[in-house]
Scaffold this motif. Structure first.
Motif, short mmCIF file in Angstrom:
data_model
loop_
_atom_site.label_atom_id
_atom_site.label_comp_id
_atom_site.label_asym_id
_atom_site.label_seq_id
_atom_site.Cartn_x
_atom_site.Cartn_y
_atom_site.Cartn_z
N MET A 1 43.53 53.06 27.35
CA MET A 1 42.74 54.16 26.80
C MET A 1 41.29 54.07 27.27
SD MET A 1 44.04 54.43 22.81
CE MET A 1 45.63 55.15 22.42
N PRO A 2 40.63 55.20 27.50
CA PRO A 2 39.19 55.15 27.83
C PRO A 2 38.42 54.63 26.63
CG PRO A 2 39.95 57.42 27.57
CD PRO A 2 41.16 56.57 27.52
N PRO A 3 37.56 53.62 26.81
CA PRO A 3 36.99 52.88 25.68
C PRO A 3 36.17 53.69 24.70
CG PRO A 3 35.93 52.27 27.75
CD PRO A 3 37.12 53.09 28.11
N LEU A 4 35.27 54.53 25.19
CA LEU A 4 34.39 55.27 24.29
C LEU A 4 35.15 56.36 23.53
CD1 LEU A 4 31.23 55.54 26.58
CD2 LEU A 4 31.60 53.99 24.65
N LEU A 5 36.09 57.02 24.20
CA LEU A 5 36.91 58.01 23.51
C LEU A 5 37.84 57.34 22.51
CD1 LEU A 5 37.88 60.52 26.36
CD2 LEU A 5 35.91 60.55 24.82
N LEU A 6 38.33 56.17 22.85
CA LEU A 6 39.14 55.39 21.91
C LEU A 6 38.36 55.11 20.64
CD1 LEU A 6 41.01 53.01 20.85
CD2 LEU A 6 39.90 51.59 22.57
N ALA A 7 37.15 54.57 20.79
CA ALA A 7 36.34 54.22 19.62
C ALA A 7 35.89 55.48 18.87
CB ALA A 7 35.13 53.39 20.05
N GLY A 8 35.46 56.50 19.60
CA GLY A 8 34.97 57.71 18.96
C GLY A 8 36.04 58.42 18.16
N SER A 9 37.23 58.57 18.73
CA SER A 9 38.32 59.26 18.02
C SER A 9 38.76 58.46 16.80
CB SER A 9 39.50 59.49 18.96
OG SER A 9 39.99 58.26 19.47
N ARG A 10 38.74 57.14 16.93
CA ARG A 10 39.10 56.28 15.80
C ARG A 10 38.18 56.52 14.62
NH1 ARG A 10 37.31 49.90 15.90
NH2 ARG A 10 37.39 49.57 13.64
N PHE A 11 36.89 56.51 14.85
CA PHE A 11 35.94 56.67 13.75
C PHE A 11 35.85 58.10 13.26
CE2 PHE A 11 34.18 52.69 15.66
CZ PHE A 11 34.42 51.89 14.56
N LEU A 12 36.05 59.06 14.15
CA LEU A 12 36.00 60.45 13.72
C LEU A 12 37.16 60.76 12.77
CD1 LEU A 12 33.90 62.60 14.45
CD2 LEU A 12 35.54 63.55 16.06
N LEU A 13 38.36 60.28 13.09
CA LEU A 13 39.51 60.51 12.21
C LEU A 13 39.32 59.76 10.88
CD1 LEU A 13 42.32 61.54 11.55
CD2 LEU A 13 43.28 59.59 12.82
N ALA A 14 38.98 58.48 10.96
CA ALA A 14 38.80 57.70 9.73
C ALA A 14 37.66 58.27 8.89
CB ALA A 14 38.53 56.24 10.07
N GLY A 15 36.57 58.69 9.55
CA GLY A 15 35.45 59.25 8.82
C GLY A 15 35.81 60.55 8.12
N SER A 16 36.62 61.38 8.76
CA SER A 16 37.05 62.63 8.13
C SER A 16 37.87 62.36 6.87
CB SER A 16 37.89 63.45 9.12
OG SER A 16 37.13 63.78 10.26
N ILE A 17 38.77 61.37 6.95
CA ILE A 17 39.59 61.03 5.79
C ILE A 17 38.72 60.51 4.65
CG2 ILE A 17 41.37 59.45 4.96
CD1 ILE A 17 42.60 59.58 7.79
N LEU A 18 37.78 59.62 4.98
CA LEU A 18 36.92 59.06 3.93
C LEU A 18 35.98 60.10 3.34
CD1 LEU A 18 35.99 55.58 5.45
CD2 LEU A 18 37.55 56.05 3.56
N ALA A 19 35.48 61.01 4.19
CA ALA A 19 34.58 62.04 3.69
C ALA A 19 35.31 62.96 2.71
CB ALA A 19 34.01 62.84 4.85
N LEU A 20 36.56 63.31 3.03
CA LEU A 20 37.34 64.14 2.13
C LEU A 20 37.64 63.40 0.82
CD1 LEU A 20 39.87 65.78 4.62
CD2 LEU A 20 37.97 66.89 3.42
N ALA A 21 37.95 62.10 0.93
CA ALA A 21 38.20 61.31 -0.28
C ALA A 21 36.93 61.19 -1.12
CB ALA A 21 38.72 59.92 0.11
#
Length: 296
Positions: free
Chosen positions: A28-48
């Motif tokens: 996986m491309p490293p920055l997109l790997l890290a960015g997508s990881r935190f964007l998805l997790a952040g969306s879940i936590l923000a909704l919670a």
């Protein structure tokens, strides 16, 4: 019990994320790997966080904190580790990250105007940097590639950036909800990582179907356990425990990462590397022992 559970998550789960990063970054491309990881997790936590009883509408000052802390912790800290693990063993990256408590103590003194480091802390700092030299000394004398040496430098910068973000977040305005605060920081950090990945051309020729099962499992582990569980626990601990004590996760993370890297990826462990690791962990204990004693 909540305090012990949070420490356990930070100690053990974060130690295993170095292995997950190694699997994921292989394809996986490293920055997109890290960015997508935190964007998805952040969306879940923000909704919670929005659904929690103590929800409050984030203020511009709180969003400013999120972008600064997210930039330092996730873009500067995690992003540089992910880039470095393209060329470095996961165990070596984790051992080098153990230098982070040095910067916590130094920045706590200079930034927060804490107690001036005494001889014990100064000795610990000197021993710690000697341990770093032991860790990378063999590589420096063995004609290691420039990419690997750059990886070492990236991890050391990541440790400093993570420490700076942790110290800044102590007094900066954040929402009452630790879940919402973590989600906002992940959204900000994830967006910054994706922007940088876009700027460096990581979208060109992207073929998710070619990543492979191991990379996707590594990415999923990072989202759930590295971000949703451990990062939230870390953010909560920074508000409920002394920063020097929170930084002691650096004792355990390298041990977990080294054992997993050796068992799963057959990463090499030399006597000099083990000696360097022992010196670093010993120096961290020396540095933080005095700070921890004041909070007993």
């Amino acid at each position: 019990m909540l305090l012990l559970t949070a420490f356990g998550a930070v100690y053990l789960l974060w130690g295993s994320t170095y292995l997950a990063i190694k699997y994921a970054v292989a394809t996986m491309p490293p920055l997109l790997l890290a960015g997508s990881r935190f964007l998805l997790a952040g969306s879940i936590l923000a909704l919670a966080g929005r659904a929690s009883a103590d929800y409050e509408t984030p203020t511009p000052a709180q969003w400013k904190t999120s972008f600064i802390v997210g930039g330092l912790l996730l873009l500067g800290g995690n992003g540089m580790v992910v880039l470095a693990e393209r060329t470095l063993p996961s165990s070596l990256a984790a051992l080098l990250i153990a230098t982070e408590p040095f910067w916590i103590v130094i920045l706590g003194w200079l930034w927060l105007r804490g107690e001036r480091p005494g001889w014990q802390v100064t000795l610990g700092l000197l021993l710690g940097f000697a341990g770093v030299y032991l860790l990378v000394g063999e590589q420096l004398t063995a004609g290691t590639s420039r990419a690997q040496l750059l990886g070492v430098g990236l991890v050391l910068l990541a440790a400093f950036s993570w420490a700076a973000g942790s110290i800044y977040g102590l007094r900066a305005p954040v929402p009452r909800s630790a879940v919402l605060a973590s989600g906002m920081q992940m959204l900000a950090g994830g967006a910054l990582l994706l922007l940088l990945g876009t700027g460096t051309g990581e979208w060109r020729g992207l073929r998710p179907a070619s990543f492979g099962l191991a990379a996707w499992l590594g990415w999923g582990y990072l989202v759930v356990f590295g971000s949703l569980v451990a990062f939230t626990a870390y953010s909560w601990l920074l508000k409920h425990a002394p920063p020097a004590r929170v930084a002691t996760y650096a004792y355990v993370n390298p041990v977990v990462a080294v054992l997993l890297g050796w068992a799963m990826l057959h990463e090499k462990l030399t006597g000099q590397m083990l000696a360097g690791a022992a010196v670093i962990v010993g120096s961290v204990v020396l540095i933080t022992a005095q700070q921890k004693s004041r909070f007993k």
